[in-house]
Scaffold this active site. Structure first.
Site, PDB file in Angstrom:
ATOM      1  N   LYS A   2       0.842  -1.185   0.000  1.00 25.53           N
ATOM      2  CA  LYS A   2       0.000   0.000   0.000  1.00 25.53           C
ATOM      3  C   LYS A   2       0.890   1.252   0.000  1.00 25.53           C
ATOM      4  CE  LYS A   2      -4.088  -1.899   0.043  1.00 25.53           C
ATOM      5  NZ  LYS A   2      -4.555  -2.795   1.075  1.00 25.53           N
TER       6      LYS A   2
ATOM      7  N   ASN B  44      -1.779   1.844  -6.429  1.00 24.53           N
ATOM      8  CA  ASN B  44      -2.726   2.911  -6.745  1.00 24.53           C
ATOM      9  C   ASN B  44      -2.294   4.184  -6.029  1.00 24.53           C
ATOM     10  OD1 ASN B  44      -4.594   1.446  -8.299  1.00 24.53           O
ATOM     11  ND2 ASN B  44      -5.590   0.644  -6.461  1.00 24.53           N
TER      12      ASN B  44
ATOM     13  N   LYS C 112      -6.135   5.989 -13.729  1.00 24.38           N
ATOM     14  CA  LYS C 112      -6.523   5.049 -12.664  1.00 24.38           C
ATOM     15  C   LYS C 112      -6.966   5.791 -11.405  1.00 24.38           C
ATOM     16  CE  LYS C 112      -7.147   1.069 -10.728  1.00 24.38           C
ATOM     17  NZ  LYS C 112      -6.255   0.162 -10.055  1.00 24.38           N
TER      18      LYS C 112
ATOM     19  N   ASN D 243     -10.209   5.086  -8.990  1.00 24.72           N
ATOM     20  CA  ASN D 243     -10.098   4.739  -7.575  1.00 24.72           C
ATOM     21  C   ASN D 243     -10.795   5.770  -6.685  1.00 24.72           C
ATOM     22  OD1 ASN D 243      -6.906   3.450  -8.310  1.00 24.72           O
ATOM     23  ND2 ASN D 243      -8.548   2.218  -7.456  1.00 24.72           N
TER      24      ASN D 243
ATOM     25  N   ASN E 153     -17.383  -4.112  -5.332  1.00 21.89           N
ATOM     26  CA  ASN E 153     -17.358  -3.128  -6.428  1.00 21.89           C
ATOM     27  C   ASN E 153     -18.619  -3.183  -7.284  1.00 21.89           C
ATOM     28  OD1 ASN E 153     -14.843  -2.620  -5.474  1.00 21.89           O
ATOM     29  ND2 ASN E 153     -13.717  -3.421  -7.238  1.00 21.89           N
TER      30      ASN E 153
ATOM     31  N   ASN F  18     -15.149  -8.147  -6.397  1.00 22.23           N
ATOM     32  CA  ASN F  18     -13.969  -7.795  -5.590  1.00 22.23           C
ATOM     33  C   ASN F  18     -14.314  -6.907  -4.399  1.00 22.23           C
ATOM     34  OD1 ASN F  18     -11.160  -8.282  -5.333  1.00 22.23           O
ATOM     35  ND2 ASN F  18     -10.763  -6.145  -5.850  1.00 22.23           N
TER      36      ASN F  18
ATOM     37  N   SER G 186     -12.796  -4.001  -2.660  1.00 24.15           N
ATOM     38  CA  SER G 186     -11.760  -3.053  -3.083  1.00 24.15           C
ATOM     39  C   SER G 186     -10.627  -3.018  -2.048  1.00 24.15           C
ATOM     40  CB  SER G 186     -12.343  -1.653  -3.305  1.00 24.15           C
ATOM     41  OG  SER G 186     -12.094  -0.848  -2.191  1.00 24.15           O
ATOM     42  N   SER G 187      -9.438  -2.614  -2.507  1.00 23.93           N
ATOM     43  CA  SER G 187      -8.275  -2.678  -1.608  1.00 23.93           C
ATOM     44  C   SER G 187      -8.475  -1.788  -0.374  1.00 23.93           C
ATOM     45  CB  SER G 187      -7.002  -2.304  -2.357  1.00 23.93           C
ATOM     46  OG  SER G 187      -7.137  -1.041  -2.963  1.00 23.93           O
TER      47      SER G 187
ATOM     48  N   GLU H  43      -5.331   3.950   1.960  1.00 28.16           N
ATOM     49  CA  GLU H  43      -4.633   4.810   0.981  1.00 28.16           C
ATOM     50  C   GLU H  43      -5.419   6.101   0.703  1.00 28.16           C
ATOM     51  OE1 GLU H  43      -4.126   1.628  -2.075  1.00 28.16           O
ATOM     52  OE2 GLU H  43      -1.989   2.079  -1.931  1.00 28.16           O
TER      53      GLU H  43
HETATM   54  N1  LIG Z   1      -6.263  -5.507  -4.363  1.00 27.07           N
HETATM   55  C1  LIG Z   1      -6.631  -4.997  -5.537  1.00 27.07           C
HETATM   56  O1  LIG Z   1      -7.649  -5.399  -6.127  1.00 27.07           O
HETATM   57  C2  LIG Z   1      -5.795  -3.950  -6.193  1.00 27.07           C
HETATM   58  C3  LIG Z   1      -4.770  -3.315  -5.518  1.00 27.07           C
HETATM   59  N2  LIG Z   1      -4.018  -2.370  -6.166  1.00 27.07           N
HETATM   60  C4  LIG Z   1      -2.950  -1.661  -5.464  1.00 27.07           C
HETATM   61  O2  LIG Z   1      -1.894  -2.574  -5.198  1.00 27.07           O
HETATM   62  C5  LIG Z   1      -1.199  -2.173  -3.997  1.00 27.07           C
HETATM   63  C6  LIG Z   1      -1.179  -3.388  -3.050  1.00 27.07           C
HETATM   64  O3  LIG Z   1      -2.537  -3.655  -2.711  1.00 27.07           O
HETATM   65  P1  LIG Z   1      -3.009  -5.028  -2.057  1.00 27.07           P
HETATM   66  O4  LIG Z   1      -2.235  -6.163  -2.575  1.00 27.07           O
HETATM   67  O5  LIG Z   1      -4.478  -5.049  -2.166  1.00 27.07           O
HETATM   68  O6  LIG Z   1      -2.579  -4.769  -0.531  1.00 27.07           O
HETATM   69  P2  LIG Z   1      -2.421  -5.809   0.673  1.00 27.07           P
HETATM   70  O7  LIG Z   1      -2.570  -5.013   1.926  1.00 27.07           O
HETATM   71  O8  LIG Z   1      -3.314  -6.989   0.455  1.00 27.07           O
HETATM   72  O9  LIG Z   1      -0.930  -6.323   0.531  1.00 27.07           O
HETATM   73  C7  LIG Z   1       0.222  -5.576   0.818  1.00 27.07           C
HETATM   74  C8  LIG Z   1       1.225  -6.532   1.423  1.00 27.07           C
HETATM   75  O10 LIG Z   1       2.501  -5.898   1.521  1.00 27.07           O
HETATM   76  C9  LIG Z   1       3.045  -6.200   2.819  1.00 27.07           C
HETATM   77  N3  LIG Z   1       4.090  -5.208   3.123  1.00 27.07           N
HETATM   78  C10 LIG Z   1       3.964  -3.965   3.658  1.00 27.07           C
HETATM   79  N4  LIG Z   1       5.174  -3.366   3.772  1.00 27.07           N
HETATM   80  C11 LIG Z   1       6.085  -4.258   3.295  1.00 27.07           C
HETATM   81  C12 LIG Z   1       7.501  -4.249   3.154  1.00 27.07           C
HETATM   82  N5  LIG Z   1       8.231  -3.200   3.566  1.00 27.07           N
HETATM   83  N6  LIG Z   1       8.102  -5.336   2.623  1.00 27.07           N
HETATM   84  C13 LIG Z   1       7.393  -6.411   2.233  1.00 27.07           C
HETATM   85  N7  LIG Z   1       6.039  -6.503   2.355  1.00 27.07           N
HETATM   86  C14 LIG Z   1       5.403  -5.429   2.875  1.00 27.07           C
HETATM   87  C15 LIG Z   1       1.830  -6.141   3.717  1.00 27.07           C
HETATM   88  O11 LIG Z   1       2.061  -6.718   4.966  1.00 27.07           O
HETATM   89  P3  LIG Z   1       1.111  -6.356   6.247  1.00 27.07           P
HETATM   90  O12 LIG Z   1      -0.310  -6.612   5.812  1.00 27.07           O
HETATM   91  O13 LIG Z   1       1.585  -7.288   7.296  1.00 27.07           O
HETATM   92  O14 LIG Z   1       1.357  -4.910   6.545  1.00 27.07           O
HETATM   93  C16 LIG Z   1       0.848  -6.949   2.847  1.00 27.07           C
HETATM   94  O15 LIG Z   1       1.091  -8.338   2.981  1.00 27.07           O
HETATM   95  C17 LIG Z   1      -1.981  -0.971  -3.430  1.00 27.07           C
HETATM   96  O16 LIG Z   1      -1.393   0.229  -3.817  1.00 27.07           O
HETATM   97  C18 LIG Z   1      -3.359  -1.130  -4.084  1.00 27.07           C
HETATM   98  O17 LIG Z   1      -4.059   0.102  -4.193  1.00 27.07           O
HETATM   99  C19 LIG Z   1      -4.194  -2.068  -7.496  1.00 27.07           C
HETATM  100  C20 LIG Z   1      -5.184  -2.677  -8.204  1.00 27.07           C
HETATM  101  C21 LIG Z   1      -6.099  -3.625  -7.598  1.00 27.07           C
HETATM  102  C1  LIG Z   2      -9.470  -1.963  -9.702  1.00 27.20           C
HETATM  103  C2  LIG Z   2      -9.869  -1.876  -8.229  1.00 27.20           C
HETATM  104  C3  LIG Z   2     -11.006  -0.912  -8.064  1.00 27.20           C
HETATM  105  C4  LIG Z   2     -10.268  -3.273  -7.906  1.00 27.20           C
HETATM  106  O1  LIG Z   2     -10.977  -3.394  -6.714  1.00 27.20           O
HETATM  107  C5  LIG Z   2      -8.702  -1.360  -7.416  1.00 27.20           C
HETATM  108  O2  LIG Z   2      -7.833  -0.730  -7.956  1.00 27.20           O
HETATM  109  C6  LIG Z   2      -8.622  -1.476  -5.928  1.00 27.20           C
HETATM  110  O3  LIG Z   2      -9.378  -2.223  -5.293  1.00 27.20           O
HETATM  111  O4  LIG Z   2      -7.746  -0.781  -5.377  1.00 27.20           O
END
Ligand SMILES: NC(=O)C1=CN([C@@H]2O[C@H](COP(=O)(O)OP(=O)(O)OC[C@H]3O[C@@H](n4cnc5c(N)ncnc54)[C@H](OP(=O)(O)O)[C@@H]3O)[C@@H](O)[C@H]2O)C=CC1
Ligand SMILES: CC(C)(CO)C(=O)C(=O)O
Length: 310
Positions: A77, A103, A185, A189, A203, A253, A255-256, A268
């Protein structure tokens, strides 16, 4: 080719699963030793649109293991970007490129300050993923990937990334205009994430209720006004139709941002609706819907301990 996926959350695990089709070496970088040990023991699972289990996952909390990597996929994040920079900056080799799947506004600038503009790529995606338990990501929405480099050049690395994503069967495009990639994007968002987090809707349901639809459309229209004033050329013509199509494609989904609220974590909001409000203020544009969403999410974030239990 070697890729380090930084952050074993919803997006990081999904990318790991998709990359497995490419047969390149993929290493997962975690910050939490107990979780890394658990995932090394139990493996990673992707459910939903892909059903696969991966044993023998290479996962570590030691960033030195990535020193010979070609790409570092940042999947944390926005509020954790600085912690990633601290963890990896002295281990990214001269051949290493940073690819942010994040994002929100501000990540590319932070990464560019640390690694140099020419080594930072923004990968925006409308893929939808939810972490259902540690090591398990539900692939809940199809989406494309659009790649732009912070210095605006295309370069061989972007073409390598395009080929990589083509192998995963994702639709992928390159752009010379990173502002267009980011804002295209960010606007979506701004309409979806905070509304989902306040209403606790998936969503697909946001646009189904008159009230949530009106708020989402209000936030999007305001954000679009800011982008227009900044002369950002978006990658699509109709912002509301685009938001609707993302909601449909990621209907199931969580959303994140809703995922963060459900886990009582920070969100975020500052990088999404907060960024719209700040930019609007400096341009003298009013963004009351985005400002209201910022206030609501900030209240939710700071009052988890006081929530009424039923
Ligand atoms: N999920 C979605 O549908 C979408 C997400 N995104 C974007 O992708 C990014 C990630 O989102 P998402 O996967 O949902 O988030 P999550 O919170 O599911 O995953 C983030 C992961 O990163 C870990 N983390 C944090 N800091 C570190 C570090 N320094 N080193 C290694 N790992 C670390 C967290 O650990 P912990 O939880 O223990 O802090 C967690 O496991 C965001 O910016 C989001 O907006 C974009 C499109 C779609
Ligand atoms: C594309 C979308 C809206 C998917 O949920 C996303 O970017 C998020 O959840 O952060």
């Amino acid at each position: 080719m070697k890729i380090v996926v930084v952050g074993p959350g919803a997006m990081g695990l999904l990318l790991y699963g998709l990359l497995s089709k490419t047969r390149h070496e993929v290493l997962v970088l975690d910050k939490n030793p107990a979780r890394a040990a658990l995932l090394a023991k139990n493996g990673i699972r992707i459910e939903g649109l892909m059903n696969a289990k991966f044993a023998d996952v290479q996962i570590t909390t030691d960033a030195t293991a990535g020193r010979d990597a070609d790409f570092w996929f940042v999947c944390v994040k926005s509020y954790d970007t600085k912690s990633v920079i601290r963890a990896i900056s002295s281990h990214v080799g001269a051949q290493g490129f940073i690819v942010s799947f994040q994002n929100g506004a501000g990540n590319v600038e932070l990464l560019s300050d640390a690694f140099g503009e020419s080594r930072v790529v923004l990968a925006v995606t409308n893929l939808g993923a939810t972490l259902t338990e540690e090591g398990v990501s539900r692939y809940a929405g199809e989406g494309d990937v659009i790649l732009g480099r912070a210095d605006g050049s295309l370069g061989a690395e972007l073409k390598t990334l395009r080929e990589l994503f083509q192998k995963t069967k994702l639709a992928v495009k390159l752009s010379r205009d990173i502002h267009a990639v980011l804002w295209s994007k960010l606007i979506i968002n701004a309409g979806i994430n905070a509304v989902a987090a306040v209403t606790r809707l998936t969503n697909g349901r946001i646009m189904a209720y008159e009230g949530s639809r009106r708020i989402a459309e209000g936030a999007i229209t305001e954000a679009h006004k800011v982008a227009k004033r900044k002369r950002i050329k978006l990658l699509y013509d109709d912002v509301l139709a685009k938001a609707e199509s993302v909601c449909e494609a990621t209907a199931e989904n969580v959303s994140s941002m809703l995922a963060d609220v459900l886990r009582k974590k920070p969100t975020e909001i500052d990088a999404i609706n907060g960024a719209i409000v700040r930019q609007a203020q400096s341009l003298g544009i009013k963004t009351p819907v985005n400002a209201l969403l910022v206030d609501l999410i900030k209240t939710i974030e700071s009052s988890y301990a006081q929530e009424v239990e039923v």
